[in-house]
Design a protein around this motif. Structure first.
Motif, PDB file in Angstrom:
ATOM      1  N   VAL A   1       0.802  -1.147  -0.084  1.00  0.00           N
ATOM      2  CA  VAL A   1       0.068   0.019  -0.070  1.00  0.00           C
ATOM      3  C   VAL A   1       0.824   1.282  -0.216  1.00  0.00           C
ATOM      4  CG1 VAL A   1      -0.161   0.209   2.486  1.00  0.00           C
ATOM      5  CG2 VAL A   1      -2.116   0.896   0.966  1.00  0.00           C
ATOM      6  N   CYS A   2       0.315   2.276  -0.852  1.00  0.00           N
ATOM      7  CA  CYS A   2       1.155   3.368  -0.807  1.00  0.00           C
ATOM      8  C   CYS A   2       1.328   4.149   0.526  1.00  0.00           C
ATOM      9  CB  CYS A   2       0.609   4.611  -1.652  1.00  0.00           C
ATOM     10  SG  CYS A   2       0.771   4.004  -3.481  1.00  0.00           S
ATOM     11  N   GLY A   3       2.608   4.416   0.974  1.00  0.00           N
ATOM     12  CA  GLY A   3       2.906   5.414   2.250  1.00  0.00           C
ATOM     13  C   GLY A   3       3.242   6.442   1.555  1.00  0.00           C
ATOM     14  N   SER A   4       4.054   7.432   2.184  1.00  0.00           N
ATOM     15  CA  SER A   4       4.293   8.733   1.824  1.00  0.00           C
ATOM     16  C   SER A   4       5.399   8.886   0.754  1.00  0.00           C
ATOM     17  CB  SER A   4       4.691   9.718   2.984  1.00  0.00           C
ATOM     18  OG  SER A   4       3.605   9.675   3.812  1.00  0.00           O
TER      19      SER A   4
ATOM     20  N   SER B   1       4.588   1.303   1.571  1.00  0.00           N
ATOM     21  CA  SER B   1       5.880   1.917   0.860  1.00  0.00           C
ATOM     22  C   SER B   1       6.466   3.202   1.696  1.00  0.00           C
ATOM     23  CB  SER B   1       5.520   2.129  -0.699  1.00  0.00           C
ATOM     24  OG  SER B   1       4.669   3.294  -0.532  1.00  0.00           O
ATOM     25  N   CYS B   2       7.699   3.305   1.154  1.00  0.00           N
ATOM     26  CA  CYS B   2       8.605   4.829   1.580  1.00  0.00           C
ATOM     27  C   CYS B   2       9.213   4.975   0.179  1.00  0.00           C
ATOM     28  CB  CYS B   2       9.555   4.334   2.508  1.00  0.00           C
ATOM     29  SG  CYS B   2       8.845   4.056   4.274  1.00  0.00           S
ATOM     30  N   HIS B   3       9.287   6.221   0.055  1.00  0.00           N
ATOM     31  CA  HIS B   3      10.358   6.696  -1.296  1.00  0.00           C
ATOM     32  C   HIS B   3      11.198   7.857  -0.704  1.00  0.00           C
ATOM     33  CE1 HIS B   3       6.946   5.428  -4.455  1.00  0.00           C
ATOM     34  NE2 HIS B   3       7.447   4.355  -3.641  1.00  0.00           N
TER      35      HIS B   3
ATOM     36  N   ASP C   1      18.389  10.901   7.517  1.00  0.00           N
ATOM     37  CA  ASP C   1      16.863  11.263   7.427  1.00  0.00           C
ATOM     38  C   ASP C   1      16.222   9.666   6.967  1.00  0.00           C
ATOM     39  OD1 ASP C   1      14.713  12.956   6.641  1.00  0.00           O
ATOM     40  OD2 ASP C   1      14.911  11.945   4.932  1.00  0.00           O
ATOM     41  N   MET C   2      17.071   8.920   6.142  1.00  0.00           N
ATOM     42  CA  MET C   2      16.279   7.873   5.785  1.00  0.00           C
ATOM     43  C   MET C   2      16.060   6.857   6.864  1.00  0.00           C
ATOM     44  SD  MET C   2      17.856   4.735   3.331  1.00  0.00           S
ATOM     45  CE  MET C   2      16.997   4.794   1.795  1.00  0.00           C
ATOM     46  N   ASP C   3      16.923   6.703   7.649  1.00  0.00           N
ATOM     47  CA  ASP C   3      16.852   6.100   9.029  1.00  0.00           C
ATOM     48  C   ASP C   3      15.589   6.457  10.003  1.00  0.00           C
ATOM     49  OD1 ASP C   3      18.054   3.828  10.592  1.00  0.00           O
ATOM     50  OD2 ASP C   3      18.063   5.444  12.159  1.00  0.00           O
ATOM     51  N   GLY C   4      15.598   7.735   9.867  1.00  0.00           N
ATOM     52  CA  GLY C   4      14.433   8.197  10.831  1.00  0.00           C
ATOM     53  C   GLY C   4      13.064   8.094  10.028  1.00  0.00           C
ATOM     54  N   PHE C   5      13.065   8.280   8.779  1.00  0.00           N
ATOM     55  CA  PHE C   5      11.797   7.914   8.167  1.00  0.00           C
ATOM     56  C   PHE C   5      11.521   6.248   8.374  1.00  0.00           C
ATOM     57  CE2 PHE C   5      10.248   8.115   3.076  1.00  0.00           C
ATOM     58  CZ  PHE C   5       9.190   8.093   3.719  1.00  0.00           C
ATOM     59  N   ILE C   6      12.495   5.232   8.221  1.00  0.00           N
ATOM     60  CA  ILE C   6      11.956   3.985   8.576  1.00  0.00           C
ATOM     61  C   ILE C   6      11.690   3.911  10.034  1.00  0.00           C
ATOM     62  CG2 ILE C   6      12.810   1.646   8.488  1.00  0.00           C
ATOM     63  CD1 ILE C   6      14.960   2.727   6.383  1.00  0.00           C
ATOM     64  N   LYS C   7      12.330   4.598  10.876  1.00  0.00           N
ATOM     65  CA  LYS C   7      11.698   4.383  12.179  1.00  0.00           C
ATOM     66  C   LYS C   7      10.394   4.854  12.578  1.00  0.00           C
ATOM     67  CE  LYS C   7      16.031   3.081  14.031  1.00  0.00           C
ATOM     68  NZ  LYS C   7      16.722   2.520  12.989  1.00  0.00           N
ATOM     69  N   ASP C   8      10.007   5.895  11.787  1.00  0.00           N
ATOM     70  CA  ASP C   8       8.738   6.605  12.009  1.00  0.00           C
ATOM     71  C   ASP C   8       7.499   5.800  11.369  1.00  0.00           C
ATOM     72  OD1 ASP C   8       9.863   8.723  13.178  1.00  0.00           O
ATOM     73  OD2 ASP C   8       9.642   9.969  11.625  1.00  0.00           O
ATOM     74  N   VAL C   9       7.898   5.251  10.328  1.00  0.00           N
ATOM     75  CA  VAL C   9       6.804   4.384   9.496  1.00  0.00           C
ATOM     76  C   VAL C   9       6.838   3.095  10.126  1.00  0.00           C
ATOM     77  CG1 VAL C   9       6.317   3.050   7.547  1.00  0.00           C
ATOM     78  CG2 VAL C   9       7.298   5.546   7.271  1.00  0.00           C
ATOM     79  N   ALA C  10       7.779   2.532  10.861  1.00  0.00           N
ATOM     80  CA  ALA C  10       7.679   1.142  11.758  1.00  0.00           C
ATOM     81  C   ALA C  10       6.853   1.553  12.988  1.00  0.00           C
ATOM     82  CB  ALA C  10       9.042   0.897  11.994  1.00  0.00           C
TER      83      ALA C  10
ATOM     84  N   ILE D   1      23.617   1.143   3.294  1.00  0.00           N
ATOM     85  CA  ILE D   1      23.784   0.570   4.674  1.00  0.00           C
ATOM     86  C   ILE D   1      22.856   0.789   5.670  1.00  0.00           C
ATOM     87  CG2 ILE D   1      25.293   1.284   6.776  1.00  0.00           C
ATOM     88  CD1 ILE D   1      27.574   1.893   4.670  1.00  0.00           C
ATOM     89  N   THR D   2      21.884   1.933   5.458  1.00  0.00           N
ATOM     90  CA  THR D   2      20.891   2.318   6.202  1.00  0.00           C
ATOM     91  C   THR D   2      19.718   1.310   6.049  1.00  0.00           C
ATOM     92  OG1 THR D   2      21.495   4.669   6.208  1.00  0.00           O
ATOM     93  CG2 THR D   2      19.285   4.257   6.772  1.00  0.00           C
TER      94      THR D   2
END
Ligand code: AHR
Length: 525
Positions: free
Chosen positions: A227-230, A257-259, A283-292, A358-359
């Motif tokens: 499903v589409c995330g942000s 999803s994340c983009h 930023d990518m790491d924070g994005f993943i943690k927020d979506v998780a 790596i992230t």
């Protein structure tokens, strides 16, 4: 202390002025590395498909019009799952246009990229191309922009039902006797983005995605739905979008999803903010943690036993908004396969790119699929000249080496001590980003970036007791941060052996010097 980058060799770069340490502990695992983390993305955009992977008439084209030199490079890259056919393109796409006799296929306007779509390449060609590459998995997106439930169901029936119905028999008549058996499906693309054809608010998209997901499962319960995330961490609707959409779809989807795309932003003085750019992984790491966290909150609220993972199905460096990404304009100007988004990547871009990989690995417990956007010509690791050669961009190298050594492995918990530096965008960030992966053969590979613009770093790796005895390090670093591979100089930037790597067998300690702005893979066997 600010030091000059003075040499081109990774064995004699600027004096070491910083230190960092990674402890590799076999007992602390993050997760197995899912092969799907090394996915990529082929969109009908610019010269990705046409004059990219498909160029009939090219001296390297095979009987299907697929460029063999490109196929070779895709194999070397190690890309796995391929997301297709978009991207923004899919939100106006009629999949039926791309099947059946090529002479009967219509030319259509592609609103997303202001181009003409000839439909000479479609689902059958994609499946065939993937088979020729190395049996890669197809991840198909359905159009939830101009279309909806009915067309998604038709496409699934056409693709996955063995036979005996009008649509499945049409597929067979079109040359694919066996079903395509597509497991992963994207429920639209970036539906939160106002630029998207048929853009929707979270409420409307959530309802539509839920009904499409339920319908698709009635046809094929084994599909895995995304499903589409942000479409970026910075969207105004970020967070609320995930919450609303997951609330409506949670039990029927497998991924959200994340983009994310990064580039060095221009500062007021006309220079670029390289320090923040190098910290894009933060930023990518924070994005993943927020979506998780959004996934966990939904799961708890719904008292669900079902797990949803992240499909980071568009990520890269992209000089978004700059000249190569400007759409054609004009009522009479809809070119076929124009040169679009043909970013030429530099050494610093490759370092940031390696840092993003790596992230993704560090978050392998939550990110079970990812797609490098994109594969050929369009913000891509592989470039081609129409009628001419194909070559590797700088970003090709971190991807291919990471895929080579991390596939089939297990990510170990990164116990990392590093200095920090200040950035305008993200505040204080770690100077070093690293992850260790234990391969199926027991060999350990550490992937590491030195984000410092000024100082080399003495990086220490403490291995577990049963460590190997030989170490080999390869580094991507250029004194000229903007050095790039081009048609005229296709191998200007590549990996170099890093001769500073030493292993003390008695203590199981490795030392390796990481030049400023560098990406390194250290492998111990
Ligand atoms: O990858 C290029 C574009 O970026 C895709 O079409 C879209 O999904 C995203 O905005």
């Amino acid at each position: 202390m600010t030091q000059q980058i003075t040499t081109t060799s990774t064995s004699s770069h600027s004096p070491v002025s910083q230190t960092s340490r990674l402890i590799v502990d076999n007992d602390f695992e993050v997760a197995p590395v899912n092969d799907r983390l090394f996915g990529s993305f082929v969109e009908h955009l610019g010269r990705c498909v046409y004059d990219g992977i498909y160029e009939p008439g090219h001296p390297e084209a095979d009987e299907d019009g697929f460029r063999k030199d490109v196929i070779e490079l895709v194999r070397e890259l190690g890309a796995t799952t391929i997301r297709y056919p978009g991207g923004n393109f899919v939100s106006g796409y009629r999949w039926e246009d791309g099947v059946g006799p090529k002479g009967d296929r219509p030319r259509r306007l592609d609103l997303a990229w202001h181009s003409t779509e000839t439909n000479q390449f479609g689902l059958h060609e994609m499946a065939k191309w993937l088979h020729k590459v190395s049996g890669n998995e197809l991840m198909e997106a359905v159009n939830l922009g101009t279309r909806g439930l009915k067309n998604a169901l038709d496409l699934l029936e056409y693709a996955n039902i063995p036979g005996g119905t009008e649509l499945s028999e049409r597929r067979r008549a079109n040359g694919a006797d066996e079903p395509f058996g597509i497991r992963m499906w994207c429920l639209g693309n970036e539906m939160d983005g106002p630029w998207q054809t048929g853009h929707k608010n979270a409420e409307d998209y959530g309802k539509l995605a839920a009904s499409v997901a339920a319908g698709m499962r009635m046809i094929d319960p084994d599909v895995e739905l995304v499903v589409c995330g942000s479409s970026s961490h910075a969207m105004d609707t970020f967070g609320e979008w995930e919450e609303t959409v997951l609330d409506k779809t949670y039990e029927n989807v497998d991924f959200v999803s994340c983009h994310a795309y990064y580039h060095p932003e221009l500062k007021a003085d006309g220079t670029r903010d390289m320090a923040s750019f190098l910290a894009s992984g933060v930023d990518m790491d924070g994005f993943i943690k927020d979506v998780a966290a959004a996934i966990d909150a939904t799961k708890a609220r719904l008292k669900s036993r079902h797990d949803v993972f992240i499909s980071f199905d568009e990520w890269n460096v992209w000089y978004l908004g700059e000249e190569p990404s400007r759409n054609p304009e004009g009522i009479g100007n809809w070119p076929v396969a124009p040169r679009l988004l043909e970013d030429v990547y530099s050494a610093v871009d490759a370092v940031v790119f390696g840092d993003l990989l790596i992230t993704l690995l560090r978050n392998a417990d939550r990110v079970h699929a990812a797609s490098l956007a994109q594969l050929v010509n369009v913000i891509a690791p592989i470039m081609t000249e129409t009628g001419g050669p194909a070559w590797r961009q700088t970003t090709f190298y971190p991807f291919s080496l990471t895929a080579k050594y991390a596939k089939g492995g297990t990510v170990l918990e990164p116990k990392l001590a590093s200095g920090t530096y200040e950035t305008a965008k993200y505040g204080e960030v770690p100077t070093i980003n690293a992850v260790a992966v234990r391969g199926a053969d027991g060999a350990v590979t550490v992937f590491v970036t030195n984000r410092s613009l000024e100082a080399a770093n003495d990086f220490e790796i403490r291995l577990p007791e049963d460590h190997g005895t030989t170490v080999h390090a390869q580094t991507l670093h250029e004194d000229d941060l903007l050095a790039a591979n081009t048609l005229d100089d296709q191998t200007r930037v590549t990996l170099h052996d890093n001769d500073t790597a030493t292993l003390d067998p008695a203590t199981g300690t490795i030392h390796v010097t990481l030049p400023p702005v560098s990406w390194t893979a250290v492998r111990v066997k």
